[in-house]
Design an enzyme around this catalytic site. Sequence first.
Site, PDB file in Angstrom:
ATOM      1  N   ARG A  89       0.804  -1.223   0.000  1.00 29.90           N
ATOM      2  CA  ARG A  89       0.000   0.000   0.000  1.00 29.90           C
ATOM      3  C   ARG A  89       0.839   1.276   0.000  1.00 29.90           C
ATOM      4  O   ARG A  89       1.930   1.317   0.571  1.00 29.90           O
ATOM      5  CB  ARG A  89      -0.931  -0.002   1.216  1.00 29.90           C
ATOM      6  N   HIS A 111      -0.904  -2.572  -4.503  1.00 32.49           N
ATOM      7  CA  HIS A 111      -0.293  -3.444  -5.511  1.00 32.49           C
ATOM      8  C   HIS A 111      -0.213  -2.818  -6.900  1.00 32.49           C
ATOM      9  O   HIS A 111      -0.465  -3.474  -7.913  1.00 32.49           O
ATOM     10  CB  HIS A 111      -1.040  -4.777  -5.577  1.00 32.49           C
ATOM     11  N   HIS A 132       2.407 -12.728  -5.236  1.00 35.42           N
ATOM     12  CA  HIS A 132       1.244 -12.795  -4.346  1.00 35.42           C
ATOM     13  C   HIS A 132       0.599 -14.185  -4.395  1.00 35.42           C
ATOM     14  O   HIS A 132      -0.623 -14.298  -4.551  1.00 35.42           O
ATOM     15  CB  HIS A 132       0.240 -11.716  -4.735  1.00 35.42           C
ATOM     16  N   ASP A 164      -2.305  -9.323   8.484  1.00 37.36           N
ATOM     17  CA  ASP A 164      -2.008  -8.690   7.202  1.00 37.36           C
ATOM     18  C   ASP A 164      -1.028  -7.565   7.499  1.00 37.36           C
ATOM     19  O   ASP A 164      -1.332  -6.382   7.366  1.00 37.36           O
ATOM     20  CB  ASP A 164      -3.273  -8.159   6.530  1.00 37.36           C
ATOM     21  N   GLU A 169       4.827 -12.391   1.275  1.00 36.66           N
ATOM     22  CA  GLU A 169       5.429 -11.569   0.231  1.00 36.66           C
ATOM     23  C   GLU A 169       6.712 -10.898   0.722  1.00 36.66           C
ATOM     24  O   GLU A 169       6.650  -9.935   1.496  1.00 36.66           O
ATOM     25  CB  GLU A 169       4.458 -10.479  -0.208  1.00 36.66           C
TER      26      GLU A 169
END
Length: 382
Positions: free
Chosen positions: A104, A129, A203, A277, A343
Amino acid sequence: MKRFTTAAGIAAMALMAATPAHATSSKRATFGTMPDGRPVGSVTLTNAKGMSATVIAYGAALQSVIVPDRAGQKADVLLGYSDLQHYLDKGQYFGGTVGRFANRIAAGQFTLDGKRYQVPVNDGKNALHGGTQGFDKVLWQIVSVKDGATASVTLRYVSRDGDQGYPGTMTVDATYSLGENDHLTIEYVATTDKPTIANISNHSYWNLSGEGSTNGAMGHRVTIPAETYLPTDAGSIPTGAFQPVAGTVFDFRTPHVINDRVRDASDQQIAFARGYDHNWVIGKTVTRDQHMMAKVEDPASGRGFELWSNQPGLQFYSGNFLDGTTHGKADRVYRMGDAIVMEPQIFPDAPNQKGFPDARLAPGQTYRNVMTYRFTTGAGAN
């Protein structure tokens, strides 16, 4: 002992010596056709142990990874689709290459060399992304396919100056390689003709029990060798703090089953993200060599992997927004917690945060993110 005495025999011996006992092979195919008629190629890399990886040119995406379990039974451990149309309609970043800036950017804005840039906002108030048409939503060119002890496929995309609001024409190569040691490596290399920002990652959604298994991924055991992580606001933008993991649900320095703590809403960070996350801080800068980022084990199947990379950050996502509206290759519905994403990258919102790794890429420099999944079988059931 019978000996080769002829010239032909000597040549045969030389050929035998030059040919590896085992080799990983590649197979090209067509995965589908874009709406404008362009074919979408695919390449499957397969080793002698029964492991394979399929890459498609749309999004330079990893579409399938087949790995045997402790009993030798093969399963696809990657969420995704069997046909191109589903990727076009609802990609959800399944296996895709994400960029120019993975993760982000607050409000989709950043300043570079004194100039303010605006990129598309596609995640609430923020950019995610790379924007509405990031690298995962474009057709790449397959430029090289190789067989051998390690087989590989290289794909290329040229992102023109101004693409999604980013400055500079960026040329990106994505190379996927598979060896006989069951190591799957993804390497991203990028250059630019004017200053820009770069943060490119993969991803892939993993369920080591198999993407069609009734087991979700929340029973996986995870180890992350990080002392700190980056807490975020309600919009998943880092606050700028480096929070120690000690004494929190973010402490994976020793192995923990994800499900033990993923829904512990007494931690505000879990409540914000509906699970994990977040970015774990493995280091502060990109390194020349790879280091271990995470270890994942599935007690049910025995499959596991160590993830190694040269990146300083690891975004660990526990599949919190898989909502049952998607069904994948095995025609099973994907639900919350059915897969995890890991990631390797620099930190989220890095262009706007002091003390974060530098995302700037200038002409003459080369951006490189290399990650290796070292697959294993035989992990214990306890």
